[in-house]
Scaffold this active site. Structure first.
Site, PDB file in Angstrom:
ATOM      1  N   PRO A   2     -34.052 -32.214   9.196  1.00  0.00           N
ATOM      2  CA  PRO A   2     -35.119 -30.905   8.591  1.00  0.00           C
ATOM      3  C   PRO A   2     -34.189 -29.701   8.581  1.00  0.00           C
ATOM      4  CG  PRO A   2     -35.874 -32.221  10.378  1.00  0.00           C
ATOM      5  CD  PRO A   2     -34.640 -32.824  10.367  1.00  0.00           C
ATOM      6  N   GLU A   3     -34.569 -28.878   7.616  1.00  0.00           N
ATOM      7  CA  GLU A   3     -34.074 -27.454   7.454  1.00  0.00           C
ATOM      8  C   GLU A   3     -35.157 -26.379   7.697  1.00  0.00           C
ATOM      9  OE1 GLU A   3     -30.943 -27.308   4.418  1.00  0.00           O
ATOM     10  OE2 GLU A   3     -30.481 -29.419   4.628  1.00  0.00           O
ATOM     11  N   LYS A  58     -33.620 -23.378  12.951  1.00  0.00           N
ATOM     12  CA  LYS A  58     -34.390 -24.763  13.003  1.00  0.00           C
ATOM     13  C   LYS A  58     -35.139 -24.903  14.409  1.00  0.00           C
ATOM     14  CE  LYS A  58     -30.713 -26.426  10.136  1.00  0.00           C
ATOM     15  NZ  LYS A  58     -29.528 -27.442  10.113  1.00  0.00           N
ATOM     16  N   ARG A 258     -19.730 -33.791   5.291  1.00  0.00           N
ATOM     17  CA  ARG A 258     -20.867 -33.878   4.606  1.00  0.00           C
ATOM     18  C   ARG A 258     -20.523 -34.200   2.972  1.00  0.00           C
ATOM     19  NH1 ARG A 258     -25.125 -31.896   7.950  1.00  0.00           N
ATOM     20  NH2 ARG A 258     -26.378 -33.324   6.441  1.00  0.00           N
TER      21      ARG A 258
END
Ligand SMILES: [Zn+2]
Length: 284
Positions: A2-3, A58, A258
């Site tokens: 989640p961002e 976050k 990433r």
């Protein structure tokens, strides 16, 4: 993972579910590492009325009426879910039982999430929260603020954007989306950006978050890169598909451990000033 937008959705859902309600009992799975070093009894003491639920990057910051508080992070797979009283939820690590009988579960299959009791008055000074950079939604984000936060970084632009101590809330998806919107190559060095490029990037970050928040709540955003999966993003997860602007196939490449997605035509590697302009300002 989640961002910012997904954590903001969690904040809004929790706010809605607890409005006018009281938590009559809290249960914590004593074996879950969700609570890290905290005592389970301290987690289970988080009851009563929730007076505010804030978000920084976050992290969620929960303030209870009696002065207790907690920091929560969804980690990789954490989710808050509201269920009827007797519903059994797999991987439920904590349960907040409301006076309506409904139960808010913290479900977290992979256990990277966190719920940590912290007195409400100390939430913003908690080390994990205090070191966070600007939150584009809470704090706003001007070109000057963005430049101030990033220009001192020696890292590549996308990696620097994901550094939570510089800008809080962006992860792999929204950093790639912002760079596409701003037409900047992800491997540019922050010190090489022109004033116009900082302006484009600041606007792109804010626009990308606004777009994600505008997706209908409850729309399942698909984070798994599977063929046919619903994917509302411009470049993220679209390797080989035509760029929405110029139709060049989107490329994917590793960056900082990433996968980064970008358009090789819209986001040229060279750009702005050819040599870095001299800077007086440095991030402390
Ligand atoms: Zn393109």
């Amino acid at each position: 993972m989640p961002e910012l937008p997904e954590v903001e959705f969690a904040r809004r859902a929790l706010t809605k579910w607890t409005k006018g309600r009281s938590i009559v009992r809290t249960e914590a799975d004593p074996k879950a590492r969700t609570f890290r070093g905290s005592k389970v009894s301290d987690v289970e003491a988080l009851t009563g009325r929730l007076v505010s639920i804030e978000r920084k990057g976050k992290y969620l910051l929960l303030t209870f009426a009696d002065g207790k508080g907690a920091i929560a992070h969804l980690g990789m797979t954490g989710k808050f879910l509201k269920r009827k009283a007797d519903a059994v939820e797999k991987w439920s690590r904590a349960r907040f039982v409301l006076d309506s009988g409904d139960v808010i579960h913290f479900q977290d299959p992979r256990l990277f999430g966190l719920i940590e009791p912290v007195p409400a008055s100390a939430l913003k000074q908690a080390p994990a929260v205090a070191k966070l950079g600007l939150d584009p939604l809470v704090d706003g984000l001007s070109a000057a603020q963005l430049e101030e936060a990033l220009a001192g970084s020696k890292q590549e632009l996308k990696v620097a954007l994901m550094d939570q101590e510089r800008i809080a809330g962006l992860g792999n998806i929204h950093a790639a989306e912002a760079l596409f919107r701003a037409k900047l190559h992800p491997a540019r060095k922050p010190a090489s950006l022109t004033d116009d490029e900082w302006r484009r990037l600041a606007k792109a970050i804010v626009d990308g978050i606004a777009f994600a928040l505008g997706l209908e709540e409850g729309d399942e955003i698909e984070y798994v890169e599977e063929p046919g999966a619903k994917n509302p993003f411009l470049v993220y997860g679209h390797e080989g598909e035509p760029c929405p602007t110029c139709r060049t196939p989107i490329t994917a490449f590793p960056q900082g451990g990433r996968t980064t997605f970008a358009c090789p035509t819209c986001q040229p590697k060279s750009g702005g000033s050819k040599s870095p302009k001299p800077r007086g300002r440095k991030r402390a």
